[in-house]
Write a protein that holds these residues in place. Structure first.
Motif, PDB file in Angstrom:
ATOM      1  N   LEU A  12       0.816  -1.350   0.009  1.00 16.03           N
ATOM      2  CA  LEU A  12       0.114   0.030  -0.049  1.00 16.03           C
ATOM      3  C   LEU A  12       0.964   1.126  -0.087  1.00 16.03           C
ATOM      4  O   LEU A  12       0.491   2.222  -0.610  1.00 16.03           O
ATOM      5  N   TRP A  13       1.958   1.363   0.842  1.00 14.56           N
ATOM      6  CA  TRP A  13       2.646   2.615   1.184  1.00 14.56           C
ATOM      7  C   TRP A  13       3.551   2.855  -0.177  1.00 14.56           C
ATOM      8  O   TRP A  13       3.911   3.993  -0.565  1.00 14.56           O
ATOM      9  N   THR A  14       4.062   1.679  -0.901  1.00 13.94           N
ATOM     10  CA  THR A  14       5.025   2.283  -2.003  1.00 13.94           C
ATOM     11  C   THR A  14       4.153   2.425  -3.191  1.00 13.94           C
ATOM     12  O   THR A  14       4.785   3.117  -4.071  1.00 13.94           O
ATOM     13  N   SER A  15       3.126   2.022  -3.271  1.00  8.86           N
ATOM     14  CA  SER A  15       2.108   2.284  -4.408  1.00  8.86           C
ATOM     15  C   SER A  15       1.373   3.757  -4.159  1.00  8.86           C
ATOM     16  O   SER A  15       0.658   4.262  -4.883  1.00  8.86           O
ATOM     17  N   LEU A  16       1.187   4.111  -3.004  1.00  6.64           N
ATOM     18  CA  LEU A  16       0.306   5.330  -2.659  1.00  6.64           C
ATOM     19  C   LEU A  16       0.646   6.705  -3.473  1.00  6.64           C
ATOM     20  O   LEU A  16      -0.116   7.445  -3.817  1.00  6.64           O
ATOM     21  N   ALA A  17       2.193   6.942  -3.682  1.00  6.91           N
ATOM     22  CA  ALA A  17       2.633   7.835  -4.275  1.00  6.91           C
ATOM     23  C   ALA A  17       2.086   7.982  -5.769  1.00  6.91           C
ATOM     24  O   ALA A  17       1.603   9.028  -6.388  1.00  6.91           O
ATOM     25  N   LEU A  18       1.985   6.792  -6.258  1.00 11.59           N
ATOM     26  CA  LEU A  18       1.408   6.682  -7.557  1.00 11.59           C
ATOM     27  C   LEU A  18      -0.046   6.997  -7.838  1.00 11.59           C
ATOM     28  O   LEU A  18      -0.535   7.846  -8.763  1.00 11.59           O
ATOM     29  N   LEU A  19      -0.760   6.592  -6.678  1.00 14.09           N
ATOM     30  CA  LEU A  19      -2.166   7.008  -6.774  1.00 14.09           C
ATOM     31  C   LEU A  19      -2.271   8.567  -6.527  1.00 14.09           C
ATOM     32  O   LEU A  19      -3.012   9.150  -7.238  1.00 14.09           O
ATOM     33  N   LEU A  20      -1.582   9.132  -5.453  1.00 12.20           N
ATOM     34  CA  LEU A  20      -1.934  10.652  -5.166  1.00 12.20           C
ATOM     35  C   LEU A  20      -1.274  11.421  -6.288  1.00 12.20           C
ATOM     36  O   LEU A  20      -1.814  12.549  -6.520  1.00 12.20           O
ATOM     37  N   THR A  21      -0.276  10.862  -7.064  1.00 18.24           N
ATOM     38  CA  THR A  21       0.288  11.919  -8.013  1.00 18.24           C
ATOM     39  C   THR A  21      -0.261  11.731  -9.369  1.00 18.24           C
ATOM     40  O   THR A  21       0.021  12.464 -10.271  1.00 18.24           O
ATOM     41  N   GLY A  22      -1.106  10.714  -9.469  1.00 12.77           N
ATOM     42  CA  GLY A  22      -1.797  10.472 -10.940  1.00 12.77           C
ATOM     43  C   GLY A  22      -2.927  11.855 -11.331  1.00 12.77           C
ATOM     44  O   GLY A  22      -3.380  12.349 -10.376  1.00 12.77           O
ATOM     45  N   GLU A  23      -3.021  11.615 -12.527  1.00 10.09           N
ATOM     46  CA  GLU A  23      -4.016  12.708 -12.967  1.00 10.09           C
ATOM     47  C   GLU A  23      -5.518  12.726 -12.412  1.00 10.09           C
ATOM     48  O   GLU A  23      -6.115  13.416 -12.147  1.00 10.09           O
ATOM     49  N   GLU A  24      -5.843  11.300 -12.096  1.00 10.73           N
ATOM     50  CA  GLU A  24      -7.067  10.887 -11.683  1.00 10.73           C
ATOM     51  C   GLU A  24      -6.928  10.166 -10.616  1.00 10.73           C
ATOM     52  O   GLU A  24      -6.229   9.072 -10.245  1.00 10.73           O
ATOM     53  N   PRO A  25      -7.654  10.458  -9.262  1.00  6.31           N
ATOM     54  CA  PRO A  25      -8.410  11.272  -8.921  1.00  6.31           C
ATOM     55  C   PRO A  25      -8.150  12.597  -8.246  1.00  6.31           C
ATOM     56  O   PRO A  25      -8.684  13.643  -8.173  1.00  6.31           O
ATOM     57  N   PHE A  26      -6.727  12.198  -7.665  1.00 10.82           N
ATOM     58  CA  PHE A  26      -6.009  13.403  -7.094  1.00 10.82           C
ATOM     59  C   PHE A  26      -5.417  14.484  -7.759  1.00 10.82           C
ATOM     60  O   PHE A  26      -5.405  15.919  -7.410  1.00 10.82           O
ATOM     61  N   GLY A  27      -4.266  13.979  -8.310  1.00  3.44           N
ATOM     62  CA  GLY A  27      -3.169  15.040  -9.032  1.00  3.44           C
ATOM     63  C   GLY A  27      -2.525  15.918  -8.098  1.00  3.44           C
ATOM     64  O   GLY A  27      -2.334  16.798  -8.393  1.00  3.44           O
ATOM     65  N   LEU A  28      -2.080  15.552  -7.211  1.00  5.66           N
ATOM     66  CA  LEU A  28      -1.467  16.247  -6.147  1.00  5.66           C
ATOM     67  C   LEU A  28      -0.017  16.250  -6.552  1.00  5.66           C
ATOM     68  O   LEU A  28       0.777  15.505  -7.096  1.00  5.66           O
ATOM     69  N   SER A  29       0.886  17.402  -6.135  1.00  6.48           N
ATOM     70  CA  SER A  29       2.300  17.305  -6.477  1.00  6.48           C
ATOM     71  C   SER A  29       2.969  16.251  -5.731  1.00  6.48           C
ATOM     72  O   SER A  29       2.572  15.617  -4.513  1.00  6.48           O
ATOM     73  N   THR A  30       4.276  16.037  -5.974  1.00  6.69           N
ATOM     74  CA  THR A  30       5.222  15.112  -5.265  1.00  6.69           C
ATOM     75  C   THR A  30       5.400  15.658  -3.847  1.00  6.69           C
ATOM     76  O   THR A  30       5.430  14.625  -2.890  1.00  6.69           O
ATOM     77  N   ALA A  31       5.666  16.841  -3.625  1.00  5.07           N
ATOM     78  CA  ALA A  31       5.878  17.465  -2.326  1.00  5.07           C
ATOM     79  C   ALA A  31       4.740  17.227  -1.562  1.00  5.07           C
ATOM     80  O   ALA A  31       4.960  16.694  -0.370  1.00  5.07           O
ATOM     81  N   THR A  32       3.609  17.416  -1.950  1.00  4.26           N
ATOM     82  CA  THR A  32       2.322  17.359  -1.166  1.00  4.26           C
ATOM     83  C   THR A  32       2.128  15.648  -0.869  1.00  4.26           C
ATOM     84  O   THR A  32       1.720  15.424   0.214  1.00  4.26           O
ATOM     85  N   ALA A  33       2.292  15.000  -1.875  1.00  3.47           N
ATOM     86  CA  ALA A  33       2.166  13.456  -1.638  1.00  3.47           C
ATOM     87  C   ALA A  33       3.037  12.809  -0.445  1.00  3.47           C
ATOM     88  O   ALA A  33       2.781  12.087   0.237  1.00  3.47           O
ATOM     89  N   GLY A  34       4.234  13.728  -0.509  1.00  9.83           N
ATOM     90  CA  GLY A  34       5.357  13.100   0.366  1.00  9.83           C
ATOM     91  C   GLY A  34       5.192  13.289   1.736  1.00  9.83           C
ATOM     92  O   GLY A  34       5.529  12.722   2.766  1.00  9.83           O
ATOM     93  N   LEU A  35       4.070  14.414   2.002  1.00 12.87           N
ATOM     94  CA  LEU A  35       3.687  14.523   3.351  1.00 12.87           C
ATOM     95  C   LEU A  35       2.747  13.470   4.034  1.00 12.87           C
ATOM     96  O   LEU A  35       2.894  13.673   5.337  1.00 12.87           O
ATOM     97  N   PHE A  36       2.394  12.550   3.213  1.00 10.01           N
ATOM     98  CA  PHE A  36       1.837  11.519   3.790  1.00 10.01           C
ATOM     99  C   PHE A  36       2.747  10.747   4.609  1.00 10.01           C
ATOM    100  O   PHE A  36       2.267  10.004   5.584  1.00 10.01           O
ATOM    101  N   GLY A  37       4.105  11.004   4.498  1.00  6.98           N
ATOM    102  CA  GLY A  37       4.901  10.183   5.234  1.00  6.98           C
ATOM    103  C   GLY A  37       4.895  10.610   6.780  1.00  6.98           C
ATOM    104  O   GLY A  37       5.495   9.682   7.512  1.00  6.98           O
ATOM    105  N   LEU A  38       4.252  11.756   7.024  1.00 11.09           N
ATOM    106  CA  LEU A  38       4.178  12.176   8.311  1.00 11.09           C
ATOM    107  C   LEU A  38       3.373  11.210   9.188  1.00 11.09           C
ATOM    108  O   LEU A  38       3.370  11.130  10.473  1.00 11.09           O
TER     109      LEU A  38
END
Length: 438
Positions: free
Chosen positions: A281-307
């Motif tokens: 789940l965790w290694t694939s989460l960045a792929l989900l968050l930074t993909g165009e659909e449905p979220f399209g987040l930036s890499t920096a924003t997605a990285g905050l999930f590490g918190l």
């Protein structure tokens, strides 16, 4: 004639008086001795109380130092990952072209677990911690001066292989801890380890942006040297342990040790299942968050999930207390239930971001609680705790690496739903395989 009678009578009275006097003297001497013994005992007790209190304080300070050393050394494994864009820019490449350097760190750590961590049962840990800390620091400095990806990858490989210090210190903590507080003290070290991982991903990226990636490597080398040598100096002096067989006999003894200990085998398999689900789940989460659909987040924003990894700092001590009170088996069972709840939440999180927040918190809590319980069990179930701990960590790492690889393929062919299916399957395998006692 009367005088003849009187003289013996007087002699008898004198003898009786002498005996009474001797009895009084003996009684007085005994009373004085008892009083002296009581005073000595009281004085000794007064000396021991502060001495015991001082010993507890020393152990607590040592535990804090070990936790800090664990955080810093564990961070070195993940140091390169958040710096990859900066490294790529420096070398005139693209982040995808240097992404393999982060994988090299994982392979290096696996090699260190196999070859160096079992040495904790066979050699002086003070010397080993000092040597490995210096080797790690030297490799990090070499990485900071690397002129290309090949040299940097070699430095990362060596530093990651030598950064197994936490897995040398955890068995020592478990060995010295009181039985009723063992899991809590192991949990303190585990909390330090997870905190270091989060710091590497979050703070490492921020420091790299501010000072450059080479400065981050230099800073890590300095911290590793200082805390590694301080910890080595503070470790208790160990008696000479007789060595049987060759230096790396612990490596060859691992399979037989797991086979002969059902509890260790169960801990290994269950943590492989839990860590595999988390990794998928965790290694694939960045792929989900930074993909165009449905979220399209930036890499920096997605990285905050590490918190969300900071949940370990709270959950680990709580889990340690629960293990000490209720036993490892019950904590692992409830951790698996938590993880099972997170799987549908992650599936829902494919469309709803709030569900991902909840799922990320739950899966971290489950992973850490399971890790505290299983590692405590692994450390206490055999007469070779360092070798058993190495087998346990290698099993978890293998489960995580395999699940991550399958999750990447699943995301490519089936999307986020495929990743969630891999995680659910890994949890099911980890539990059902160990449900029946061997």
């Amino acid at each position: 004639m009367p005088s003849e009678v009187t003289e013996p009578h007087k002699a008898h009275e004198t003898h009786e008086a002498r005996r009474a006097s001797e009895a009084r003297d003996d009684r007085d001497a005994r009373d004085a001795r008892d009083a002296r013994d009581a005073r000595d005992a009281r004085d000794a007790r007064d000396v021991r109380v502060p001495s015991a209190a001082a010993s507890v304080r020393r152990n607590d300070l040592l535990l804090v130092l070990i936790a800090l050393c664990t955080a810093v050394t564990a961070a070195n494994i993940y140091l390169a990952a958040p710096l990859l864009p900066l490294i790529a820019h420096d070398f005139g490449s693209t982040p995808s072209a240097v992404a393999w350097i982060a994988s090299v760190a994982q392979f290096g750590y696996a090699a260190g677990l196999l070859f160096f961590a079992p040495l904790g049962d066979r050699v002086n840990r003070r010397r080993l911690v000092a040597v490995l800390s210096l080797v790690t620091a030297a490799a990090l400095l070499a990485g900071a001066t690397a002129a290309g990806t090949a040299a940097l990858a070699a430095a990362v490989l060596v530093s990651s292989a030598a950064t197994v210090v936490p897995q040398l210190l955890v068995p020592l903590v478990a060995e010295r801890a009181p039985a009723d507080r063992r899991a809590r003290q192991v949990a303190a070290v585990i909390a330090g380890l997870f905190t270091g991982i989060v710091a590497a991903r979050v703070l490492g990226g921020l420091a790299g942006q501010a000072f450059g990636w080479r400065a981050v490597f230099v800073g890590a080398a300095v911290l590793t040297t200082v805390l590694g040598l301080l910890t080595a100096a503070a470790l208790p002096v160990e008696r000479h342990r007789p060595r049987e067989g060759h230096l790396f006999a612990g490596l060859t003894a691992m399979p037989d040790l797991v086979r002969r200990s059902p509890d260790l085998w169960r801990a290994c398999v269950r943590q492989a299942g839990m860590y595999g689900a988390w990794s998928a789940l965790w290694t694939s989460l960045a792929l989900l968050l930074t993909g165009e659909e449905p979220f399209g987040l930036s890499t920096a924003t997605a990285g905050l999930f590490g918190l969300f990894g900071l949940a370990a700092s709270v959950v680990a001590p709580l889990a340690g207390g629960l293990v000490d009170r209720f036993g490892a088996a019950k904590v692992v069972r409830n951790a698996y239930l938590l993880a099972a709840v997170s799987v549908p939440l992650f599936w829902l999180g494919g469309q709803v971001l709030v569900a991902l927040f909840v799922a990320a918190t739950v899966i971290h809590a489950a992973l850490v609680a399971s890790h505290v319980a299983n590692q405590t069990l692994a450390l206490t179930t055999t007469s070779a705790p360092a070798t058993a701990n190495s087998a346990y960590v290698v099993a978890g790492f293998a489960g995580g690496a395999t699940a991550s690889a399958l999750a990447g393929l699943a995301f490519t062919h089936f999307g986020w739903g495929g990743v969630v299916a891999v995680a659910g399957t890994w949890l099911a395998l980890g539990w059902t395989t160990t449900a029946v006692r061997r």
